[in-house]
Design a protein around this motif. Sequence first.
Motif, PDB file in Angstrom:
ATOM      1  N   VAL A  19       0.837  -1.200   0.000  1.00 20.34           N
ATOM      2  CA  VAL A  19       0.000   0.000   0.000  1.00 20.34           C
ATOM      3  C   VAL A  19       0.871   1.250   0.000  1.00 20.34           C
TER       4      VAL A  19
ATOM      5  N   VAL B  11       1.765   1.900  -3.457  1.00 20.28           N
ATOM      6  CA  VAL B  11       0.650   2.547  -4.158  1.00 20.28           C
ATOM      7  C   VAL B  11       0.611   4.034  -3.819  1.00 20.28           C
ATOM      8  N   LEU B  12       0.814   4.346  -2.530  1.00 20.85           N
ATOM      9  CA  LEU B  12       0.764   5.749  -2.117  1.00 20.85           C
ATOM     10  C   LEU B  12       1.899   6.555  -2.742  1.00 20.85           C
TER      11      LEU B  12
ATOM     12  N   LEU C  35       0.800   7.484  -6.130  1.00 20.72           N
ATOM     13  CA  LEU C  35      -0.148   8.601  -6.144  1.00 20.72           C
ATOM     14  C   LEU C  35       0.575   9.909  -5.843  1.00 20.72           C
TER      15      LEU C  35
ATOM     16  N   GLY D   5       0.689  13.192  -8.121  1.00 22.09           N
ATOM     17  CA  GLY D   5       0.103  14.442  -7.642  1.00 22.09           C
ATOM     18  C   GLY D   5       1.100  15.531  -7.319  1.00 22.09           C
TER      19      GLY D   5
ATOM     20  N   TYR E 182      -2.721  17.882 -11.979  1.00 22.46           N
ATOM     21  CA  TYR E 182      -2.349  16.967 -10.898  1.00 22.46           C
ATOM     22  C   TYR E 182      -3.557  16.213 -10.357  1.00 22.46           C
ATOM     23  N   THR E 183      -4.669  16.955 -10.143  1.00 21.62           N
ATOM     24  CA  THR E 183      -5.850  16.299  -9.579  1.00 21.62           C
ATOM     25  C   THR E 183      -6.347  15.206 -10.518  1.00 21.62           C
TER      26      THR E 183
ATOM     27  N   VAL F 188      -4.106  12.199 -10.339  1.00 18.97           N
ATOM     28  CA  VAL F 188      -4.315  11.328  -9.177  1.00 18.97           C
ATOM     29  C   VAL F 188      -5.565  10.476  -9.390  1.00 18.97           C
TER      30      VAL F 188
ATOM     31  N   VAL G  67      -6.056   6.381  -9.567  1.00 21.46           N
ATOM     32  CA  VAL G  67      -6.977   5.503  -8.843  1.00 21.46           C
ATOM     33  C   VAL G  67      -7.738   4.610  -9.821  1.00 21.46           C
TER      34      VAL G  67
ATOM     35  N   LEU H  67      -5.581   1.876 -10.854  1.00 21.08           N
ATOM     36  CA  LEU H  67      -5.473   0.832  -9.834  1.00 21.08           C
ATOM     37  C   LEU H  67      -6.662  -0.116  -9.928  1.00 21.08           C
ATOM     38  N   GLY H  68      -7.850   0.475 -10.153  1.00 18.10           N
ATOM     39  CA  GLY H  68      -9.037  -0.370 -10.312  1.00 18.10           C
ATOM     40  C   GLY H  68      -8.871  -1.323 -11.483  1.00 18.10           C
TER      41      GLY H  68
END
Lengths: 217, 303
Positions: A10, A13-14, A17, A21, A93-94, A97, A101, A104-105
């Motif tokens: 995790v 993963v962070l 992100l 971002g 950036y938003t 991010v 996600v 990732l899905g």
Amino acid sequence: MHSLMDTLLVVVVLTNLWLLGSGRIGASINAAAAQGVVLGVLAVLIEEGRLGVPLVAFAVLSGVMKGVVFPWLLRRAQRVAGVNREIEPLVGYTVSVLAGVAALGIAMRLSARLPLPAPAPSALMVPVALFTLFSGLFLIVSRKKAITQVTGYLVMENGIYTLGMAIAREEPFLVQLGVLLDLFVGVFVMGIAIFHISREFDHIDTDQLSALKDTQS
Amino acid sequence: MKALPVIHFVLGLLLAPFLFGVINRTKAFFAGRRGQPLLQMYYDLWKLVRKGAVYSETTTWVFRAGPVVSLAAVVLALLFVPAGRLPAVAAFGGDILLVAYLLALARFATMSAALDTGSSFEGMGASREAQFSAMAEPALLISLAALGRHVHAWSLSGIINPLGPEAWRGAGPVLALAAGAMAIVFLVENARIPVDDPNTHLELTMIHEVMVLDHGGPDFAAIQYGAALKLWLLGSLLVGIAAPVHTGSAVIDGAAFLGGMCALGVCVGAVESSMARLRLTRVPHLIAGAAALALLAAIMALR
């Protein structure tokens, strides 16, 4: 042990992100470095039962290369080439991010139907590897500067490394060492290239490089 | 044991302003001052309640209803919020939606009152509040949904009561991601640094404070008290997720919960002392980060 492995995944993963971002080159170099170190720790954790000297040595080597040497090379390239700290993305950036996600899905779904030769040490491992690959690719495509493209390349390599840990546990030591050496040469050469590009053209914006023409015609 | 939920509901009503005292004291400590008394907000509320209210002639009943409706909505929402291991006064499956929309109703009332004054400053504040809260709401709901999916319960009490230290060992990633998202939502919804500076009085940068400039006296007391209750409400959700204590004794669990709330106040004070407010254009970036964390928690929980 299992939950610790999941936690580290995790964290990977962070960091992805975070890379997607962050708006500063320094921050994205730090994130890539942190990711490399976390993956080094993960490599040791996976082989829990049969820790050997070569394995630990390789994990330490790759952690040091990705956590210390590459960031140093990249920062040096940034300093020498006088690169502005701002990243100047093509995609905001938003949005980056949120795209991360979504990726990732997709990686989760994809890995659920991916036939593997052997079960991965953790159910999260393959999705995280695919996600790291995706985000590295996204970083290469959506960022303008050559230096951030190098970080994207590093992130992609991290993804491949994770995938290697997940499915090919008995990867020969020599192959891994070779990959790491290639990576080192890649970053080194790119650092020099960035320096020369910036000396020649006063910037490392790859968009403008594509507009170059042959001078003799 | 029947009276237990009522006791902690009343404790919440009584102690919510105290949390502001803890935050302010922490900030004063970091600044090297002694700071205002811990009970300062009680004095302020008492002072405001004794005053008379002044209403502008251009305002309508919407302006007068704003503080009342928002305070009532927040008190109602507090009924559904458990304190760590202690269940809430009321609970039913799906009350997470009710709580989220009671908070939204409170916000709607405040924003309508702000728009009703016709002041351009207050309209600006209302617009910012609407923008940021619309972005924070998915983060809150998705993180609660992720937790609900993890424990297979859809009421706040059902989600938070079973959590204990062993839950952190089993599903640390889900809980940590959801708690991270909740922490950002907590700061956004309560207009704390790095989203909004509660001490600033420069209208151009304010969000929450700018909406309530025209309220005075008992109305302003209702708004301040409502803000304190909202801080308490979201704070107790955060403490319930991040620091679950399970000893078996209701008294010790309750004391641990109150200790957790004080620690949260100290954390908020420390954050406010060590960080600057974000530029307004960067706030959506932060909230999108919270939404990403919440989505990540949901993906982990669905796995």
